[in-house]
Design a protein around this motif. Structure first.
Motif, PDB file in Angstrom:
ATOM      1  N   SER A 168       0.899  -1.265   0.126  1.00  0.00           N
ATOM      2  CA  SER A 168       0.003   0.138   0.089  1.00  0.00           C
ATOM      3  C   SER A 168       0.862   1.217  -0.232  1.00  0.00           C
ATOM      4  O   SER A 168       1.945   1.200   0.497  1.00  0.00           O
ATOM      5  N   VAL A 199      -1.017   4.946 -10.821  1.00  0.00           N
ATOM      6  CA  VAL A 199       0.026   4.499 -10.003  1.00  0.00           C
ATOM      7  C   VAL A 199       0.723   3.435 -10.943  1.00  0.00           C
ATOM      8  O   VAL A 199       0.167   2.545 -11.261  1.00  0.00           O
ATOM      9  N   TYR A 200       2.058   3.792 -11.215  1.00  0.00           N
ATOM     10  CA  TYR A 200       2.767   2.979 -12.209  1.00  0.00           C
ATOM     11  C   TYR A 200       4.210   3.096 -11.952  1.00  0.00           C
ATOM     12  O   TYR A 200       4.803   4.276 -11.475  1.00  0.00           O
ATOM     13  N   ASP A 201       5.004   2.200 -12.596  1.00  0.00           N
ATOM     14  CA  ASP A 201       6.377   2.039 -12.724  1.00  0.00           C
ATOM     15  C   ASP A 201       6.866   2.835 -14.134  1.00  0.00           C
ATOM     16  O   ASP A 201       6.464   2.024 -15.012  1.00  0.00           O
ATOM     17  N   THR A 252       7.275  -3.232 -13.284  1.00  0.00           N
ATOM     18  CA  THR A 252       6.334  -3.868 -12.181  1.00  0.00           C
ATOM     19  C   THR A 252       5.027  -3.288 -12.424  1.00  0.00           C
ATOM     20  O   THR A 252       4.933  -1.929 -12.972  1.00  0.00           O
ATOM     21  N   TYR A 300       0.958  -2.843 -11.155  1.00  0.00           N
ATOM     22  CA  TYR A 300       0.228  -2.524  -9.883  1.00  0.00           C
ATOM     23  C   TYR A 300      -1.252  -2.385 -10.256  1.00  0.00           C
ATOM     24  O   TYR A 300      -1.796  -1.861 -11.420  1.00  0.00           O
ATOM     25  N   ILE A 305      -4.967  -2.076  -8.454  1.00  0.00           N
ATOM     26  CA  ILE A 305      -5.599  -1.702  -7.253  1.00  0.00           C
ATOM     27  C   ILE A 305      -6.687  -2.244  -6.956  1.00  0.00           C
ATOM     28  O   ILE A 305      -7.731  -2.688  -7.821  1.00  0.00           O
ATOM     29  N   THR A 306      -6.496  -2.885  -5.854  1.00  0.00           N
ATOM     30  CA  THR A 306      -7.884  -3.940  -5.383  1.00  0.00           C
ATOM     31  C   THR A 306      -8.843  -3.441  -4.485  1.00  0.00           C
ATOM     32  O   THR A 306      -9.627  -4.106  -4.051  1.00  0.00           O
ATOM     33  N   ALA A 315      -1.483   1.938 -17.035  1.00  0.00           N
ATOM     34  CA  ALA A 315      -1.726   2.376 -15.505  1.00  0.00           C
ATOM     35  C   ALA A 315      -3.221   2.262 -15.353  1.00  0.00           C
ATOM     36  O   ALA A 315      -3.989   2.882 -16.191  1.00  0.00           O
TER      37      ALA A 315
END
Length: 93
Positions: A4, A23-25, A30, A32, A34-35, A85
């Protein structure tokens, strides 16, 4: 594995209709997902966040395949992480 993030906003603001958070690399190594619905700690009444999951479609499917073929020691050009993303839309009534 679940992780988180907390992101503090230095200058308070009231989100408009087009306020989007990603939210990203930036290297795309990687991904991500969002759950859970993001928390808006300290937000004014009537503020909410909505997650729009990313779906691979059209030209991005081809780009995804080409990114899967590069080596771990290579960095893709541009900012592919942003293209893939999930988006969080933040709005207040």
């Amino acid at each position: 594995m679940a992780i988180s993030f907390d992101r503090a906003v230095e200058t308070p603001f009231r989100p408009g209709d087009a306020t989007v958070v990603k939210v990203y690399d930036p290297t795309f190594f990687t991904a991500y997902f969002i759950t859970e619905t993001p928390r808006l700690d300290g937000a004014a009444d009537g503020c909410r966040a909505r997650v729009e999951p990313f779906e691979v479609t059209g030209p991005l499917a081809a780009l995804q395949q080409s990114l899967l073929s590069i080596g771990v020691d290579e960095t893709p050009e541009g900012d592919p992480g942003a293209l893939f993303a999930e988006r969080i839309f933040v709005a207040c009534d």
